[in-house]
Scaffold this motif. Structure first.
Motif, PDB file in Angstrom:
ATOM      1  N   ARG A 238      -8.653 -16.558   3.833  1.00  0.00           N
ATOM      2  CA  ARG A 238      -8.487 -17.860   3.180  1.00  0.00           C
ATOM      3  C   ARG A 238      -8.897 -17.822   1.710  1.00  0.00           C
ATOM      4  O   ARG A 238      -8.351 -18.554   0.893  1.00  0.00           O
ATOM      5  CB  ARG A 238      -9.317 -18.921   3.904  1.00  0.00           C
ATOM      6  N   GLY A 239      -9.869 -17.017   1.377  1.00  0.00           N
ATOM      7  CA  GLY A 239     -10.367 -16.989   0.009  1.00  0.00           C
ATOM      8  C   GLY A 239      -9.673 -15.998  -0.894  1.00  0.00           C
ATOM      9  O   GLY A 239     -10.213 -15.635  -1.952  1.00  0.00           O
ATOM     10  N   GLN A 240      -8.468 -15.552  -0.509  1.00  0.00           N
ATOM     11  CA  GLN A 240      -7.728 -14.602  -1.341  1.00  0.00           C
ATOM     12  C   GLN A 240      -6.307 -15.088  -1.593  1.00  0.00           C
ATOM     13  O   GLN A 240      -5.701 -15.758  -0.754  1.00  0.00           O
ATOM     14  CB  GLN A 240      -7.684 -13.215  -0.689  1.00  0.00           C
ATOM     15  N   VAL A 241      -5.784 -14.717  -2.759  1.00  0.00           N
ATOM     16  CA  VAL A 241      -4.392 -14.974  -3.130  1.00  0.00           C
ATOM     17  C   VAL A 241      -3.858 -13.712  -3.785  1.00  0.00           C
ATOM     18  O   VAL A 241      -4.480 -13.188  -4.722  1.00  0.00           O
ATOM     19  CB  VAL A 241      -4.269 -16.165  -4.106  1.00  0.00           C
ATOM     20  N   LEU A 242      -2.735 -13.211  -3.294  1.00  0.00           N
ATOM     21  CA  LEU A 242      -2.121 -12.009  -3.859  1.00  0.00           C
ATOM     22  C   LEU A 242      -0.876 -12.400  -4.643  1.00  0.00           C
ATOM     23  O   LEU A 242       0.042 -13.015  -4.093  1.00  0.00           O
ATOM     24  CB  LEU A 242      -1.742 -11.022  -2.758  1.00  0.00           C
ATOM     25  N   LEU A 243      -0.853 -12.056  -5.933  1.00  0.00           N
ATOM     26  CA  LEU A 243       0.305 -12.312  -6.788  1.00  0.00           C
ATOM     27  C   LEU A 243       0.884 -10.983  -7.245  1.00  0.00           C
ATOM     28  O   LEU A 243       0.176  -9.974  -7.332  1.00  0.00           O
ATOM     29  CB  LEU A 243      -0.087 -13.124  -8.025  1.00  0.00           C
ATOM     30  N   GLY A 244       2.174 -10.985  -7.552  1.00  0.00           N
ATOM     31  CA  GLY A 244       2.740  -9.750  -8.053  1.00  0.00           C
ATOM     32  C   GLY A 244       4.212  -9.831  -8.364  1.00  0.00           C
ATOM     33  O   GLY A 244       4.890 -10.815  -8.060  1.00  0.00           O
ATOM     34  N   ASP A 245       4.684  -8.763  -8.971  1.00  0.00           N
ATOM     35  CA  ASP A 245       6.114  -8.514  -9.112  1.00  0.00           C
ATOM     36  C   ASP A 245       6.484  -7.651  -7.911  1.00  0.00           C
ATOM     37  O   ASP A 245       6.560  -6.426  -8.006  1.00  0.00           O
ATOM     38  CB  ASP A 245       6.409  -7.802 -10.432  1.00  0.00           C
ATOM     39  N   PHE A 246       6.643  -8.290  -6.771  1.00  0.00           N
ATOM     40  CA  PHE A 246       6.786  -7.583  -5.510  1.00  0.00           C
ATOM     41  C   PHE A 246       8.025  -6.688  -5.482  1.00  0.00           C
ATOM     42  O   PHE A 246       7.977  -5.553  -5.006  1.00  0.00           O
ATOM     43  CB  PHE A 246       6.841  -8.579  -4.350  1.00  0.00           C
ATOM     44  N   ARG A 247       9.133  -7.203  -5.983  1.00  0.00           N
ATOM     45  CA  ARG A 247      10.372  -6.434  -5.864  1.00  0.00           C
ATOM     46  C   ARG A 247      10.399  -5.202  -6.754  1.00  0.00           C
ATOM     47  O   ARG A 247      11.051  -4.211  -6.421  1.00  0.00           O
ATOM     48  CB  ARG A 247      11.575  -7.345  -6.148  1.00  0.00           C
ATOM     49  N   ALA A 248       9.702  -5.250  -7.866  1.00  0.00           N
ATOM     50  CA  ALA A 248       9.619  -4.063  -8.713  1.00  0.00           C
ATOM     51  C   ALA A 248       8.526  -3.117  -8.242  1.00  0.00           C
ATOM     52  O   ALA A 248       8.654  -1.895  -8.363  1.00  0.00           O
ATOM     53  CB  ALA A 248       9.363  -4.470 -10.166  1.00  0.00           C
ATOM     54  N   ALA A 249       7.456  -3.663  -7.691  1.00  0.00           N
ATOM     55  CA  ALA A 249       6.262  -2.857  -7.418  1.00  0.00           C
ATOM     56  C   ALA A 249       6.394  -1.983  -6.182  1.00  0.00           C
ATOM     57  O   ALA A 249       5.839  -0.877  -6.137  1.00  0.00           O
ATOM     58  CB  ALA A 249       5.038  -3.765  -7.297  1.00  0.00           C
ATOM     59  N   VAL A 250       7.080  -2.482  -5.155  1.00  0.00           N
ATOM     60  CA  VAL A 250       7.155  -1.739  -3.891  1.00  0.00           C
ATOM     61  C   VAL A 250       8.544  -1.870  -3.277  1.00  0.00           C
ATOM     62  O   VAL A 250       9.309  -2.775  -3.624  1.00  0.00           O
ATOM     63  CB  VAL A 250       6.107  -2.245  -2.866  1.00  0.00           C
ATOM     64  N   THR A 251       8.840  -0.964  -2.346  1.00  0.00           N
ATOM     65  CA  THR A 251      10.078  -1.029  -1.574  1.00  0.00           C
ATOM     66  C   THR A 251       9.743  -0.860  -0.104  1.00  0.00           C
ATOM     67  O   THR A 251       9.040   0.090   0.275  1.00  0.00           O
ATOM     68  CB  THR A 251      11.074   0.070  -1.984  1.00  0.00           C
ATOM     69  N   LEU A 252      10.221  -1.783   0.725  1.00  0.00           N
ATOM     70  CA  LEU A 252      10.073  -1.654   2.168  1.00  0.00           C
ATOM     71  C   LEU A 252      11.146  -0.692   2.674  1.00  0.00           C
ATOM     72  O   LEU A 252      12.337  -0.892   2.429  1.00  0.00           O
ATOM     73  CB  LEU A 252      10.227  -3.019   2.844  1.00  0.00           C
ATOM     74  N   LEU A 253      10.733   0.345   3.367  1.00  0.00           N
ATOM     75  CA  LEU A 253      11.637   1.390   3.845  1.00  0.00           C
ATOM     76  C   LEU A 253      11.953   1.158   5.314  1.00  0.00           C
ATOM     77  O   LEU A 253      11.043   1.046   6.145  1.00  0.00           O
ATOM     78  CB  LEU A 253      10.997   2.768   3.663  1.00  0.00           C
ATOM     79  N   VAL A 254      13.232   1.071   5.628  1.00  0.00           N
ATOM     80  CA  VAL A 254      13.663   0.734   6.986  1.00  0.00           C
ATOM     81  C   VAL A 254      14.651   1.794   7.480  1.00  0.00           C
ATOM     82  O   VAL A 254      15.796   1.831   7.031  1.00  0.00           O
ATOM     83  CB  VAL A 254      14.317  -0.658   7.025  1.00  0.00           C
ATOM     84  N   PRO A 255      14.219   2.673   8.411  1.00  0.00           N
ATOM     85  CA  PRO A 255      15.132   3.682   8.954  1.00  0.00           C
ATOM     86  C   PRO A 255      15.972   3.179  10.116  1.00  0.00           C
ATOM     87  O   PRO A 255      16.753   3.946  10.679  1.00  0.00           O
ATOM     88  CB  PRO A 255      14.168   4.780   9.422  1.00  0.00           C
ATOM     89  N   SER A 256      15.810   1.891  10.479  1.00  0.00           N
ATOM     90  CA  SER A 256      16.551   1.305  11.604  1.00  0.00           C
ATOM     91  C   SER A 256      16.310   2.083  12.894  1.00  0.00           C
ATOM     92  O   SER A 256      17.251   2.477  13.597  1.00  0.00           O
ATOM     93  CB  SER A 256      18.050   1.219  11.276  1.00  0.00           C
ATOM     94  N   VAL A 257      15.036   2.314  13.182  1.00  0.00           N
ATOM     95  CA  VAL A 257      14.616   2.945  14.439  1.00  0.00           C
ATOM     96  C   VAL A 257      13.716   1.941  15.158  1.00  0.00           C
ATOM     97  O   VAL A 257      12.631   1.616  14.665  1.00  0.00           O
ATOM     98  CB  VAL A 257      13.860   4.261  14.200  1.00  0.00           C
ATOM     99  N   ALA A 258      14.155   1.438  16.279  1.00  0.00           N
ATOM    100  CA  ALA A 258      13.407   0.397  16.972  1.00  0.00           C
ATOM    101  C   ALA A 258      13.696   0.474  18.463  1.00  0.00           C
ATOM    102  O   ALA A 258      14.641   1.137  18.906  1.00  0.00           O
ATOM    103  CB  ALA A 258      13.792  -0.984  16.433  1.00  0.00           C
TER     104      ALA A 258
END
Length: 296
Positions: A238-258
């Motif tokens: 509750r006492g934290q807030v995360l701000l950022g340029d999310f799309r430039a900073a990281v990439t979610l990698l999805v191999p489509s294995v589920a």
């Protein structure tokens, strides 16, 4: 930068990969219910999917609630470690008015490899549910997949147990600041600080208590007008807030294995359970594009 092609499939703000032809006709729950019908009493059964299961939770398409994943760009990748470019900051100072005096003017770069890991959740099945295919399908689609999305939020923020993913709240190189009593003033100042490293503040992660305070004060609409998407999740304190340029900073990698797996007799009371699993990775390009505010 990533050695992969970002998916262009976007539905209601949800980036998804539906590479399994069966999912064009059946939901994951329907496919699971169809596949386990008639299974022997002691028989486990694995139902594989070429998809990212947290992304296909049905209610994401009908209401504007954003998971942490929705703030990130997504890339479909092979099921193997993924090379990407990491650009740490050599120095972090206030930006000048020439490129030479900006922080990014001294960024270094190197190629790193992101490991993949499995998001996993197990949910007990009520007695008799396997005998009701339509009800089983709905239970999986609406009650199991939403739990997997919670695990994904937890993993993206706090990291995975196998250390394949370092959580966004604990990134080496993340910047930090104080969350004051005036939350709006703290957030707007921090958004400007995000942009000191050359990014654009495009996302914020907050606890639901903070989110609804932003709604009450009219701040949420103002953030939306500025192009900032706000994700709310109990997985951030509750006492934290995360701000950022999310799309430039990281990439979610999805191999489509589920997969969805029926496990016989492995529930807490000896009943059956369904195990949902979906594989992901995280490429961290610019950790200095994040700023974590914490209250005293």
């Amino acid at each position: 930068m990533l050695a992969a092609t970002a998916s262009s499939a976007v539905t209601q703000g949800v980036q998804i990969q539906l590479a399994d032809p069966a999912l064009a006709e059946r939901s994951p729950g329907e496919e699971f219910a169809w596949s386990v019908r008639g299974a022997a009493a002691a028989e486990d059964r694995v139902v594989p999917f070429r998809a990212h299961l947290p992304a296909v939770f049905p209610l994401f398409a009908t209401r504007p609630r954003y998971a942490v994943r929705h703030l990130l760009k997504t890339a479909q990748v092979a099921d193997a470690p993924v090379p990407y470019v990491h650009e740490p900051a050599a120095r972090l100072v206030a930006s000048g008015t020439s490129y030479r005096t900006t922080p990014e003017g001294s960024f270094t770069s190197r190629v790193e490899h992101a490991e993949l890991t499995d998001l996993v959740v197990r949910v007990p099945l009520p007695d008799g549910l396997l005998d009701q295919p339509a009800l089983l399908a709905s239970f999986v689609d609406y009650r199991v997949l939403v739990r997997l999305s919670v695990v994904e939020n937890q993993t993206l923020l706090h990291g995975s147990e196998d250390k394949a993913i370092t959580g966004l709240l604990d990134l080496p190189g993340i910047r930090t600041g104080r969350l004051g009593d005036d939350v709006y003033a703290s957030i707007t100042e921090a958004a400007a600080e995000v942009e000191e490293t050359g990014g654009s503040c495009d996302g914020i992660v907050v606890h639901p208590f903070t989110y609804w305070e932003l709604v009450r004060t009219g701040v949420l609409g103002q953030l939306g007008a500025a192009g900032i998407t706000v994700s709310r999740t109990r997985m951030i304190p509750r006492g934290q807030v995360l701000l950022g340029d999310f799309r430039a900073a990281v990439t979610l990698l999805v191999p489509s294995v589920a997969s969805l797996t029926l496990l016989r007799g492995q529930g807490p009371d000896g009943g059956d359970v369904v195990e949902a699993s979906s594989r992901i990775g995280l490429a961290v390009h610019l950790p200095q594009h994040f700023l974590l505010l914490t209250s005293d």
